[in-house]
Design an enzyme around this catalytic site. Structure first.
Site, PDB file in Angstrom:
ATOM      1  N   SER A   1      95.534   8.850  39.957  1.00  0.00           N
ATOM      2  CA  SER A   1      94.470   9.205  41.241  1.00  0.00           C
ATOM      3  C   SER A   1      93.344  10.265  40.899  1.00  0.00           C
ATOM      4  O   SER A   1      92.513  10.850  41.764  1.00  0.00           O
ATOM      5  CB  SER A   1      95.617   9.777  41.889  1.00  0.00           C
ATOM      6  OG  SER A   1      96.544   9.090  42.311  1.00  0.00           O
TER       7      SER A   1
ATOM      8  N   GLU B   1      90.622  39.010 -22.293  1.00  0.00           N
ATOM      9  CA  GLU B   1      90.524  37.635 -22.703  1.00  0.00           C
ATOM     10  C   GLU B   1      89.692  37.441 -23.860  1.00  0.00           C
ATOM     11  O   GLU B   1      89.326  36.206 -24.674  1.00  0.00           O
ATOM     12  CB  GLU B   1      89.476  36.969 -21.386  1.00  0.00           C
ATOM     13  CG  GLU B   1      90.649  37.154 -20.242  1.00  0.00           C
ATOM     14  CD  GLU B   1      91.932  36.199 -20.475  1.00  0.00           C
ATOM     15  OE1 GLU B   1      91.568  35.472 -21.338  1.00  0.00           O
ATOM     16  OE2 GLU B   1      92.908  36.506 -19.535  1.00  0.00           O
TER      17      GLU B   1
END
Length: 769
Positions: A469, A190
């Site tokens: 319930s 690079e």
């Protein structure tokens, strides 16, 4: 007189020339000043970014660590699932590096564990062998020394990241921690003159232009590493002269203010190298783990070359999607290294002959458990602001058990469609499932949608529904707290009832079956979830006492003080129901439900612990009496299918609301409790009761997780007596309809029922019911 000849206007021309140069000079001065100001603006922007926090580091969220020890209830398949989720690779030979495992004979595992920084410290990896027998860990041993190990802790599964608006993920390293071969490879490819230029390299630009004009190969760029860093940190990807101008100026400024080491270190951590779903993979350290399941220091030169090759185009050269391109690009990088004498010809030949050796890991979602992560975020809000969670790189260790979570998800995906097929009214069903540990309140699993991956409405936390319930255990517990007045065998009135409400309306509750038994023992009334006895009992006990009992059970919202309270005509979320039933599963100890164990910094420094908070709010004996009855619910009551569906004894309660709009089940073994709700978002009828809907999901879930018998050993402070289940009077073991029930000493019935002996044949028959 003749006129004089007019002279040229030399003076005027000179004056005009001077004016032009003055204007040009002024214009150039203005342009220079404007350019200078522009550079100053760029400089300020650059320094602000570089001197502050460069990156917003997402928080990493982990499941509970799996602890392996002899005697642990664990299937071999569950261990393998955990290893796969954690990113371990299965091999055929003896594992050689961290992150590998081998299974043989379906009963033995050889694993090399990874190093990991837990909340309580750093743990080195090691080579172990795990032996199984009958769905239990028979022993844990060192792989090569064969020494038995008391306990080994695997690193936890990473289950999510809490990201900022842009989902970038990275693992930061210092330049000194980066392998030398990585730096050499990167510079060779690079920016070979990185240590010679000042941010912009005219030679590289000229070389790129020449190569692009004379070569048919792919276009080359002349950007330096410094320019690439500027583009990634400060600029967008637009291709324009203005952007290139800004890039060059800022590169020069960056080199002016910061040394080469800082620039290179920042580049190593910033560069984009891949995509994992919505999560961007940035920096070489994270890319090493993502592609090879190894740290950077464990990579070979060819693997480092592959990573460097991705800089040119991480998507185009993705080694999993485009392996041929990635291999060609890697070999190009290796050739460039050889051209610059970083490696020799022999090394080039060897390295280019190697395969890519990328790990065959599946996509790792950034958030595979959205409902649970929502709970984690809510519990974190008390101690952390949103910005900290998005930017500080916190490590959040949670209570989630991936194996139990998977079982909960699979149960929903399997049972919910079956319910819809079996009942025409059962369409568009939704659900919520919460699993917790009774002894510490750890949330082990949480599902809030029929699609467990859905990140929408969190029904487990926010769906406030009538509980039906499920409230009845609180009514009966309030009564059993008065042993001088009520016992499990007290006779209750099961006859029609009408009550005039404050608004003048008459409320006439009915039993689910529409029948009335006139007289019924207390335990049977709860076992069969009969409505009339519950209402009559609640009215006698008092609404205030029931509300107080609900508060002691963990209900924090205000409870309505009207008679329909006894039948659950008020709303709770599944999370609140779980908190309520945890007090029963926890034998009277109220423990806050928690999703987080601890939070540390990225470096492992402890920030916050979330300890177990235990407070006894209910008398242990009273809870024991109730749990014995709730166990009968799962044997001969509304949840009696559990008697043959599970190999262990459990306790629980079904819940059904008016018009069958909500189906609930809350139940628990000794080591696990879970609450399941099934209903519709529009509150329309489902056609399901608690036992025909939610109980089926609960059962399927519990069939696929390790369960331990609910401990129902009689406390020393209580005594058992045989009771006639029809009359509630004393009986004997060998008598028909006799059931053994617990009592406070001296509170059992005094009157004895007539005894009809059970024949040998009937006794044998009862064993198979």
């Amino acid at each position: 007189m003749p006129r004089k000849k007019r002279q040229p206007r030399k003076t005027s021309m000179k004056r005009g020339s001077k004016s032009f140069w003055r204007s040009l000079t002024a214009l150039l001065l203005v342009i220079t000043i404007m350019a200078g100001l522009y550079v100053i603006v760029l400089d300020v922007r650059l320094k602000e970014k570089m001197s502050g926090r460069i990156w917003a580091l997402p928080s990493q969220v982990f499941a509970r660590p799996l602890e392996l020890y002899a005697g642990l209830s664990l299937q071999a398949s569950h261990l393998e699932s955990e290893l796969v989720l954690t990113g371990y690779n299965r091999v055929n030979a003896i594992p050689a590096v961290a992150g590998q495992y081998r299974q043989w004979d379906n009963q033995h595992f050889e694993i090399i564990t990874r190093d990991f920084r837990f909340g309580d410290g750093y743990q080195k990896g090691g080579a172990i062998r795990v032996d199984f027998s009958d769905d239990k860990v028979e022993g844990v041993f060192s792989l090569f020394g064969n020494d038995e190990l008391a306990l080994v802790r695997l690193e936890p599964v990473r289950i999510a990241g809490i990201y900022p608006g842009v989902a970038e993920d990275r693992k930061l390293i210092r330049l000194s921690e980066a392998p030398e071969n990585l730096v050499l490879t990167l510079l060779a490819v690079e920016d070979r003159r990185f240590y010679e230029h000042h941010g912009v390299d005219p030679r590289a630009i000229a070389r790129a232009i020449w190569n692009n004009l004379t070569s048919s190969d792919a276009m080359q760029g002349g950007s330096t590493i410094t320019q690439q860093l500027v583009k990634n940190l400060f600029l967008d990807s637009e291709r324009s002269l203005i952007r290139k101008f800004n890039e060059a100026i800022m590169a020069l400024l960056l080199e002016y203010h910061y040394d080469k080491s800082t620039i290179l270190e920042t580049y190593l951590n910033e560069i984009y190298l891949g995509q994992d779903g919505a999560r961007g993979i940035h920096g070489f350290a994270l890319a090493s783990e993502f592609y090879f399941d190894k740290s950077l220091n464990q990579l070979s030169r060819d693997q480092l070359a592959m990573l460097v090759g991705l800089v040119k185009g991480a998507s185009w050269y993705d080694p999993r999607r485009h392996p041929e391109r990635a291999l060609q690009r890697r070999n190009q990088v290796l050739q460039q290294m050889a051209d610059q004498s970083v490696i020799n010809a022999s090394q080039l030949k060897t390295l280019q002959a190697r395969p890519l050796a990328v790990s065959a890991r599946a996509h790792r979602s950034s958030n595979r458990y959205p409902a649970f992560i929502d709970l984690v975020k809510r519990q974190l809000q008390a101690d952390y602001n949103e910005e900290d969670l998005h930017s500080e790189g916190l490590r959040i260790f949670t209570t989630l058990d991936p194996m139990i979570q998977r079982a909960a998800e699979q149960s929903v995906l399997k049972i919910l469609p079956e319910l819809e097929k079996q009942n025409a009214k059962s369409s568009d069903l939704q659900t919520a499932v919460i699993v917790a540990a009774p002894d510490n309140g750890d949330i082990q699993a949480l599902v809030s949608d029929r699609d467990p991956l859905s990140a929408g409405y969190n029904r487990a936390l926010d769906a406030s529904r009538q509980i039906g319930s499920l409230v009845k255990p609180a009514v009966y517990l309030a009564a059993l707290q008065q042993p001088e007045k009520y016992t499990v065998a007290s006779i209750l009135d099961d006859t029609p009832l009408s009550l005039k409400e404050r608004n003048g309306r008459v409320w006439s509750p009915k039993n689910y079956d529409g029948k009335y038994l006139e007289k019924i023992p207390l335990y049977r009334a709860l076992e069969d979830s009969r409505n009339i006895p519950a209402v009559r009992l609640g009215l006698d006990v008092g609404l205030g006492r029931i509300a107080s009992t609900l508060e002691d059970m963990g209900v924090e919202r205000e409870v309505p003080a009207y008679p329909s309270l006894m039948l659950g005509a008020f709303n709770l979320t599944p999370f609140e129901v779980t908190r309520m039933y945890q007090s029963l599963a926890g034998k009277g100890f109220k423990i806050p439900l928690r999703a987080i164990r601890e939070v540390t910094t990225e470096q492992g420094e402890m920030l916050t612990r979330y300890p177990i908070q235990v407070k006894q709010t209910l008398k242990m004996e009273d809870v024991y009496l109730l749990n014995r009855v709730l166990h009968l619910v799962t044997q001969t009551g509304t949840a009696r299918s559990l008697a043959t569906s599970l190999p262990v004894q459990v306790a629980g309660k079904t819940g059904t609301t008016d018009d069958l709009r909500d189906s609930w089940f809350a139940g628990y073994a000794d080591n696990r409790m879970a609450v399941v709700w099934v209903g519709r978002d529009d509150n329309a009828p489902t056609g399901l009761t608690g036992s025909s809907g939610a109980l089926r999901i609960w059962t399927n879930l519990m069939q696929h997780v390790p369960l331990e018998d609910l401990h129902l050993d009689l406390p020393d402070t209580l005594e058992n007596q045989w009771i006639d289940s029809n009359t509630g009077e004393l009986s004997d073991k060998g008598c028909e309809a006799a059931v053994e029930l617990p009592f406070y000493p001296g509170s059992a019935p005094k009157q004895k029922a007539a005894c009809k002996s059970i024949s040998v044949f009937e006794r044998i028959q009862s064993l198979f019911r």
